[in-house]
Scaffold this motif. Structure first.
Motif, PDB file in Angstrom:
ATOM      1  N   TRP A 189       0.892  -1.156   0.000  1.00  0.00           N
ATOM      2  CA  TRP A 189       0.000   0.000   0.000  1.00  0.00           C
ATOM      3  C   TRP A 189       0.926   1.200   0.000  1.00  0.00           C
ATOM      4  CZ3 TRP A 189      -5.013  -0.746  -0.756  1.00  0.00           C
ATOM      5  CH2 TRP A 189      -5.559  -1.981  -0.398  1.00  0.00           C
TER       6      TRP A 189
ATOM      7  N   ARG B  94     -11.224  -2.860  -7.284  1.00  0.00           N
ATOM      8  CA  ARG B  94     -10.844  -3.228  -5.921  1.00  0.00           C
ATOM      9  C   ARG B  94     -10.877  -4.747  -5.859  1.00  0.00           C
ATOM     10  NH1 ARG B  94     -13.560  -4.173  -0.975  1.00  0.00           N
ATOM     11  NH2 ARG B  94     -12.379  -3.387   0.789  1.00  0.00           N
TER      12      ARG B  94
ATOM     13  N   SER C 103      -3.502   3.063  -4.509  1.00  0.00           N
ATOM     14  CA  SER C 103      -4.475   2.035  -4.886  1.00  0.00           C
ATOM     15  C   SER C 103      -5.890   2.616  -4.880  1.00  0.00           C
ATOM     16  CB  SER C 103      -4.396   0.830  -3.945  1.00  0.00           C
ATOM     17  OG  SER C 103      -3.165   0.165  -4.078  1.00  0.00           O
ATOM     18  N   CYS C 104      -6.229   3.371  -3.836  1.00  0.00           N
ATOM     19  CA  CYS C 104      -7.560   3.975  -3.750  1.00  0.00           C
ATOM     20  C   CYS C 104      -7.768   4.998  -4.861  1.00  0.00           C
ATOM     21  CB  CYS C 104      -7.760   4.616  -2.388  1.00  0.00           C
ATOM     22  SG  CYS C 104      -7.677   3.450  -1.003  1.00  0.00           S
TER      23      CYS C 104
ATOM     24  N   HIS D 217      -9.390  -1.452   2.895  1.00  0.00           N
ATOM     25  CA  HIS D 217      -8.986  -0.194   2.241  1.00  0.00           C
ATOM     26  C   HIS D 217      -9.982   0.211   1.169  1.00  0.00           C
ATOM     27  CE1 HIS D 217      -5.074  -0.832   4.068  1.00  0.00           C
ATOM     28  NE2 HIS D 217      -4.718   0.367   3.660  1.00  0.00           N
ATOM     29  N   CYS D 218      -9.977   1.471   0.849  1.00  0.00           N
ATOM     30  CA  CYS D 218     -10.656   2.028  -0.324  1.00  0.00           C
ATOM     31  C   CYS D 218     -12.150   1.748  -0.328  1.00  0.00           C
ATOM     32  CB  CYS D 218     -10.037   1.488  -1.608  1.00  0.00           C
ATOM     33  SG  CYS D 218      -8.245   1.600  -1.701  1.00  0.00           S
TER      34      CYS D 218
ATOM     35  N   ILE E  46      -8.560   3.113  -8.018  1.00  0.00           N
ATOM     36  CA  ILE E  46      -9.950   2.625  -8.008  1.00  0.00           C
ATOM     37  C   ILE E  46     -10.898   3.765  -8.375  1.00  0.00           C
ATOM     38  CG2 ILE E  46     -11.816   1.771  -6.531  1.00  0.00           C
ATOM     39  CD1 ILE E  46      -9.599   0.176  -5.016  1.00  0.00           C
TER      40      ILE E  46
ATOM     41  N   ASP F 290      -3.491   7.547  -0.851  1.00  0.00           N
ATOM     42  CA  ASP F 290      -3.315   6.135  -1.205  1.00  0.00           C
ATOM     43  C   ASP F 290      -3.435   5.935  -2.720  1.00  0.00           C
ATOM     44  OD1 ASP F 290      -4.314   3.294  -1.713  1.00  0.00           O
ATOM     45  OD2 ASP F 290      -3.712   3.206   0.399  1.00  0.00           O
TER      46      ASP F 290
END
Length: 142
Positions: free
Chosen positions: A111, A132, A121-122, A140-141, A125, A119
Motif C-alpha cells: 500500500w 478493488r 491504490s484507492c 482499504h478504499c 480505483i 493512497d
C-alpha cells in the motif's frame, strides 16, 4: 575471466514501512520500479494486463491495460520516456509504502501513498481503470 553478477531484488518483509521513488511502470497495478530497489505490486487492486487480457481468478476491469497503466503513470508524475523493454519511465514524488509481503517473484505487494494524492491504490480505483480486489483490499478504499 568475465565475472557476471546478478542483482537479486529482495522482497520487503510484510508490515515493513519503506520509501519508493518511482522510476518506471509496467501496468496499472505494477510493478512499479523504485529507485531504492523494490519492485512494487500495488495492493488491493487488479488491472488488465498490457495485452488486454485478465488472468484467471483475477477481477477484470473494463478499462484496457494501457489506459490503466497511463492513468497510474499520470498519478506518479507523468511519463518521462520509454525504456527499450517498453516500460514507461516516470519521475515523481517519493511514495511512503507499507509492505504486504511477497507478490510473486521479486515483487513486493504494498500500500503506497503520495504526498498530494494519498493512497495510490484507492486513487486508481476512483479513476475506474482498476477494480478493488476484495480478497486483498483488507478494508482499504471503501
Amino acid at each position: 575471466m568475465l565475472a557476471v553478477f546478478l542483482l537479486a531484488v529482495a522482497v520487503v518483509p510484510n508490515g515493513q514501512l519503506f520509501a519508493c521513488t518511482p522510476v518506471r511502470v509496467w501496468d496499472g497495478d505494477g510493478p512499479i520500479w523504485c529507485r531504492e530497489g523494490p519492485r512494487i505490486r500495488l495492493a488491493g487492486i487488479a488491472a488488465r494486463e498490457i495485452d488486454g487480457s485478465c488472468r484467471t481468478g483475477h477481477p477484470c476491469p473494463r478499462a484496457s491495460g494501457i489506459v490503466a497503466r497511463d492513468t497510474l503513470v499520470r498519478l506518479l508524475g507523468g511519463a518521462k520516456g520509454r525504456s527499450a523493454t517498453g516500460h514507461i519511465l516516470v519521475k515523481g514524488p517519493t511514495l511512503q509504502c507499507r509492505s504486504t509481503g511477497n507478490a510473486k517473484g521479486d515483487r513486493t505487494g504494498a500500500w503506497c501513498a503520495a504526498p498530494a494524492i494519498g493512497d495510490i491504490s484507492c486513487a486508481m480505483i476512483a479513476t475506474g481503470t482498476v477494480l478493488r480486489w476484495r480478497r486483498y483490499a483488507a478494508g482499504h478504499c471503501r
